[in-house]
Design an enzyme around this catalytic site. Structure first.
Site, short mmCIF file in Angstrom:
data_model
loop_
_atom_site.label_atom_id
_atom_site.label_comp_id
_atom_site.label_asym_id
_atom_site.label_seq_id
_atom_site.Cartn_x
_atom_site.Cartn_y
_atom_site.Cartn_z
CB SER A 47 -3.46 -8.26 4.17
OG SER A 47 -3.42 -7.05 4.89
CG ASP A 58 -4.75 -0.77 11.26
OD1 ASP A 58 -5.03 -0.86 12.47
OD2 ASP A 58 -4.01 -1.56 10.67
NE ARG A 107 -1.78 0.35 11.96
CZ ARG A 107 -0.74 -0.38 11.65
NH1 ARG A 107 0.40 -0.23 12.30
NH2 ARG A 107 -0.81 -1.28 10.70
CG ASP A 141 -1.93 -1.13 1.21
OD1 ASP A 141 -2.45 -1.44 0.13
OD2 ASP A 141 -2.18 -1.71 2.28
#
Length: 409
Positions: A179, A127, A98, A18
């Site tokens: 992922s 996220d 995060r 990404d």
């Protein structure tokens, strides 16, 4: 803020699929902004290798690496372990990293007078919420760019097409394109064959597991590990004083070798959909088990039960990206109070994916062998009769009412 006004951005950069293609995409779609690629070191180890060279080669103008491992452990992981925060069997992982990364992104963005912060989270995941709520907490007026909510790319295959067209180097192939998210606490696997809940995870397949082994291939003899706690914080492993961070690293190694901490669940994401994830959390699973064992010895019944109730709320706040909120801070204050006497030693036996309690001791133990023994003691068993009469009085009165035995009816 209009695209033409975006001159300088901070990009949360992992070097994965990404964020790798976001750099050329930003250059093409946001009038060639100045891009500062920022990687947060939360213990993902080899994934950090070569990131600076890759980011600059892909089109970034600067690269920063933030060392956030200690902060994540001390500020988020240990308080969550103390709280017993578990979301639908999940011991978190991504959710731990995060908030602390989001806070760090804001600090760099402000120091460099950036116009926006960019992240590579999809519009389907948790996220995006975790990053953005942290950003809003420390920079409420900051523009946030989430390419997955803007671009025309619809799948990871199309991302790979874009990467190949723009000569962006990738470490993955279409066949190994799980992922994944990795930090010192865990590794998550999603996508590919795991999207079908009828498919068993390929634990024995070479290269699937990265933090440990399958319980099937784990040693045929048990491993013992001893953890010392002071006020709910791990301070030593097998008698050797270490930081909480180093203890987690050691437990990862020990737990991984014994097939500890594998979890396959279909969980409820914040955005409303169910998803299937396979998680590796070897050290964290051991640490949670040890802390819970100590609490059974040192925490009184009323506090323990109320803490179990509140741990669900605590876990949901963390999972849902609401770490930097007044409610979480209030719950942490409660948890801290419960940990004052959480000092002691827990010995565990690890065997083929199982964690077996071996011994627990504490100077603050509420357990009394003299009181609870089946042998002779000073406990007056006759006292139980009066207790039961008083405890059962509401039940007795209700039964008397139903049977017409209550006086003055």
């Amino acid at each position: 803020m209009a695209k033409k006004e975006i001159k300088k951005v901070v990009l949360a950069y992992s070097g994965g699929l990404d964020t790798s293609i976001i750099i050329p995409w930003l250059k093409e779609n946001y009038n060639n902004p100045y891009i500062i690629a920022v990687a947060g070191n939360v213990g993902q180890m080899d994934e950090l290798e070569g990131l600076e060279a890759k980011a600059l080669a892909t089109g970034a103008d600067e690269y920063y690496a933030m060392d956030l491992t200690e902060a994540m452990v001390d500020e988020i992981i240990i308080p969550s372990v103390q709280a017993g925060a578990i979301y639908e069997e999940y011991l978190m992982g991504t959710a731990f990293a995060r908030p602390i990364i989001g806070k760090g992104l804001v600090e760099i963005a402000k120091a460099n007078n950036c116009d926006a912060i960019v992240h590579g989270c999809t519009g389907k995941g948790n996220d995006q919420v975790r990053f953005e709520l942290a950003i809003k907490r420390f920079a409420p007026d900051m523009t946030i760019i989430a390419p997955w909510r803007e671009w025309e790319i619809k799948s990871r295959d199309e991302e790979i097409d874009y990467a190949e067209a723009h000569k962006v180097p990738l470490k993955i192939s279409r066949e190994t394109n799980y992922s994944k998210d990795k930090n010192m606490w865990h590794l998550s696997h999603e996508g590919l064959d795991l999207e079908d809940p009828t498919n068993e995870p390929m634990y024995e397949k070479e290269g699937f597991l990265e933090m440990g082994v399958s319980p099937i291939t784990a040693p045929d003899v048990p491993t013992y590990v001893t953890i010392d706690f002071e006020q709910g914080v791990p301070v030593a492993i097998d008698g050797v004083k270490k930081s909480a961070t180093d203890i987690i690293w050691d437990l990862n190694d020990i737990g991984g070798k014994n097939g500890i901490g594998l979890l396959d669940i279909v969980e409820n994401r914040l955005v409303g959909m169910k998803c299937r994830g396979v998680y590796e959390t070897p050290g964290g699973t051991i640490l949670y088990k040890a802390h819970q064992a100590l609490e059974t010895l040192c925490l009184d019944k009323m506090t323990a039960h109320k803490k179990q109730e509140l741990s669900i709320c605590f876990a949901e706040l963390l999972y849902n990206g609401q770490w930097y909120t007044p409610l979480r801070e209030a719950l942490s204050a409660f948890v801290t109070e419960t940990q004052k006497n959480m000092t002691g030693t827990v010995k565990l036996k690890l065997y083929k994916g199982n964690i077996i309690k071996s011994a627990i001791s504490s100077p603050y133990s509420l357990y009394s062998e003299e009181i609870c023994t089946f042998g002779e003691s000073d406990y007056n068993q006759a006292d139980a009769g009066g207790f039961i009469n008083l405890w059962g009085l509401p039940t007795t009165v209700h039964a008397m009412l139903e049977q017409g035995l209550l006086k003055n009816q």
